[in-house]
Motif scaffolding. Structure first.
Motif, PDB file in Angstrom:
ATOM      1  N   UNK A 231      37.267  55.098  80.594  1.00 54.61           N
ATOM      2  CA  UNK A 231      36.648  55.778  79.457  1.00 54.61           C
ATOM      3  C   UNK A 231      36.462  54.831  78.277  1.00 54.61           C
ATOM      4  N   UNK A 232      37.512  54.058  77.972  1.00 56.33           N
ATOM      5  CA  UNK A 232      37.421  53.139  76.838  1.00 56.33           C
ATOM      6  C   UNK A 232      36.391  52.045  77.112  1.00 56.33           C
ATOM      7  N   UNK A 233      36.343  51.590  78.366  1.00 58.52           N
ATOM      8  CA  UNK A 233      35.360  50.567  78.720  1.00 58.52           C
ATOM      9  C   UNK A 233      33.937  51.082  78.601  1.00 58.52           C
ATOM     10  N   UNK A 234      33.703  52.270  79.112  1.00 60.12           N
ATOM     11  CA  UNK A 234      32.362  52.863  79.057  1.00 60.12           C
ATOM     12  C   UNK A 234      31.944  53.147  77.613  1.00 60.12           C
ATOM     13  N   UNK A 256      31.851  58.365  67.781  1.00 61.11           N
ATOM     14  CA  UNK A 256      32.486  57.255  68.471  1.00 61.11           C
ATOM     15  C   UNK A 256      33.896  56.997  67.898  1.00 61.11           C
ATOM     16  N   UNK A 257      33.982  57.040  66.569  1.00 58.83           N
ATOM     17  CA  UNK A 257      35.269  56.833  65.916  1.00 58.83           C
ATOM     18  C   UNK A 257      36.264  57.920  66.319  1.00 58.83           C
ATOM     19  N   UNK A 258      35.784  59.177  66.356  1.00 56.87           N
ATOM     20  CA  UNK A 258      36.636  60.300  66.731  1.00 56.87           C
ATOM     21  C   UNK A 258      37.131  60.164  68.169  1.00 56.87           C
ATOM     22  N   UNK A 259      36.211  59.754  69.068  1.00 56.18           N
ATOM     23  CA  UNK A 259      36.594  59.583  70.481  1.00 56.18           C
ATOM     24  C   UNK A 259      37.603  58.451  70.619  1.00 56.18           C
ATOM     25  N   UNK A 260      37.343  57.336  69.923  1.00 58.26           N
ATOM     26  CA  UNK A 260      38.276  56.201  69.983  1.00 58.26           C
ATOM     27  C   UNK A 260      39.670  56.595  69.492  1.00 58.26           C
ATOM     28  N   UNK A 261      39.716  57.380  68.408  1.00 57.64           N
ATOM     29  CA  UNK A 261      40.996  57.834  67.865  1.00 57.64           C
ATOM     30  C   UNK A 261      41.733  58.690  68.881  1.00 57.64           C
ATOM     31  N   UNK A 262      41.010  59.589  69.542  1.00 55.05           N
ATOM     32  CA  UNK A 262      41.624  60.455  70.548  1.00 55.05           C
ATOM     33  C   UNK A 262      42.133  59.648  71.733  1.00 55.05           C
TER      34      UNK A 262
END
Length: 424
Positions: A231-234, A256-262
């Motif tokens: 997920x992080x790679x994609x 994107x920031x919200x997803x990265x934080x999660x």
């Protein structure tokens, strides 16, 4: 009084681990035996002085009393140097029965105030040795009472006499003092034992939870890590594509920031799981300096001017451990303190060193008892949803146990205080 009694207890009994129920029970019985020995030796000596001052002609048995007193007092040193508690008790119990029996015959038989001591002996047998011993002494005392009731059947002579009020008063006073002392010691030790049992039950419950969590966490962390890495790679590829095509959109950037934080939050939980399973951590121990670990942890936490941090641990503290894990303990404790005292007018965090311990204290007013009972449990948290996983303190406690240390909340402090004891 306790300090006088403890003087006659051997160092091996006094220094036994307080968390051992067997050791605390042995200490209780030893204290009771010492208390009994002191009481009896003093009583017999008092009997000698009273009889010597009141009797116009000394009897043949009068000067046996100091010898009996010395024999009983010597039992204190047998307890101190040889820990022969049961043997000393049996010798004293049999001597007491003999002295009481002889004195009752010489002071009026069954009506003698000395008979009152027969009530105490079975109780002492139960408290100091066992119920079986107490029953044996009870039967012995009953036999003595039956003999004293009909002494003529056994060819015994009873000296009838009018008892002086002062003699009866002295016997009762000494009896009350002895019983009160023994009851106080018993109650003091009982409270200590109950507290120890409650703490042991909590530790066992926590250990079971940690054991269950540890057996699952290794495989679970592995299973989550793989899709998480994908997920992080994609997500990273998508960000690069959008930037390459110059399709920057504030809405997408925010998402994107919200997803990265999660994803980072999930990663932190996975890391905590790996620590519970102890994978690859027990082999990474080396000599580290705790003062350096504390300094690094202080520099890693974001205070944002919310509080003052006072680090008084400056001297080198060399221990064997994993520096990454140790820093995680300190970071978690500091982060919890910062979040707990946020908004206070004068907030501070102080890190100090005591003998064999590191102490973290903040300006908070402590933790309620109902919360303190569960605060080390995995997944227990008082923070709002999304603010914490409930793994922080249980993770700290687990890391401490891996190093042979103990992390505990000091409930007696007026502020919120955690103590990391470097010797468990």
């Amino acid at each position: 009084m306790i300090s006088i009694i403890d003087f006659f207890i051997g160092p091996s009994v006094l220094s036994a681990p307080k968390e051992s129920l067997l050791a605390t029970e042995r200490l209780r019985k030893t204290r009771l035996t010492v208390s009994l020995t002191l009481s009896l030796s003093i009583l017999v000596m008092l009997m000698f002085f009273i009889r010597y001052s009141l009797e116009t002609s000394g009897s043949k048995t009068l000067f046996l009393l100091p010898i009996v007193s010395v024999v009983m007092f010597s039992g204190l040193f047998i307890i101190k140097f040889y820990n022969a508690t049961n043997i000393v008790f049996w010798v004293e119990a049999l001597i007491s029965c003999l002295v009481v029996f002889v004195r009752t015959l010489a002071t009026g038989g069954i009506s003698s105030p000395v008979v009152i001591w027969l009530i105490l002996l079975p109780i002492l047998g139960v408290l100091i040795v066992s119920v079986r011993v107490g029953v044996c002494l009870l039967l012995l005392c009953i036999a003595q009472i039956l003999i004293l009731t009909k002494p003529q059947l056994f060819g015994l002579n009873v000296v009838e006499m009018n008892h002086l009020p002062i003699v009866q008063a002295m016997v009762l006073i000494i009896l009350i003092a002895a019983v009160s002392t023994l009851v106080c010691i018993y109650e003091f030790q009982r409270v200590m034992n109950e507290k120890l049992i409650r703490e042991t039950e909590k530790e066992l419950a926590s250990s079971k939870k940690l054991a269950s969590l540890g057996s699952l966490s290794g495989g679970l962390a592995h299973e989550i890590n793989n899709p998480l890495a994908i997920l992080k790679g994609q997500l990273g590829i998508m960000e690069k594509v959008l930037k390459k095509d110059k399709q920057e959109d504030p809405f997408l950037t925010k998402k994107f920031i919200s997803i990265n934080t999660s994803l980072d939050r999930i990663q932190s939980v996975v890391d905590a799981f790996r620590t519970f399973s102890r994978d690859n951590y027990m082999t990474g121990f080396e000599e580290i300096d705790l003062s350096k670990c504390i300094e690094e942890a202080v520099s890693l936490v974001d205070y944002d001017g919310k509080c003052e941090v006072i680090n008084e641990v400056k001297q080198t503290i060399s221990v064997q451990g994993n520096s990454d894990l140790v820093i995680r303990i300190f970071v978690n404790l500091l982060t919890n303190s910062v979040q707990a005292i946020e908004g206070e007018s004068s907030s501070w965090i102080k890190i100090t060193q005591q003998e064999g311990a590191i102490v973290f204290t903040d300006s908070g007013s402590g933790i309620a008892d109902d919360v303190a009972d569960q605060i080390m449990d995995p997944f227990f948290t008082t923070k709002p949803v999304g603010m914490g996983t409930g793994l922080g303190l249980s993770l700290c406690q687990n890391i401490a146990h891996m190093h042979g240390w103990t992390l505990k909340l000091n409930r007696e402090s007026k502020n919120t205080e955690f103590i990391l004891e470097l010797k468990s």
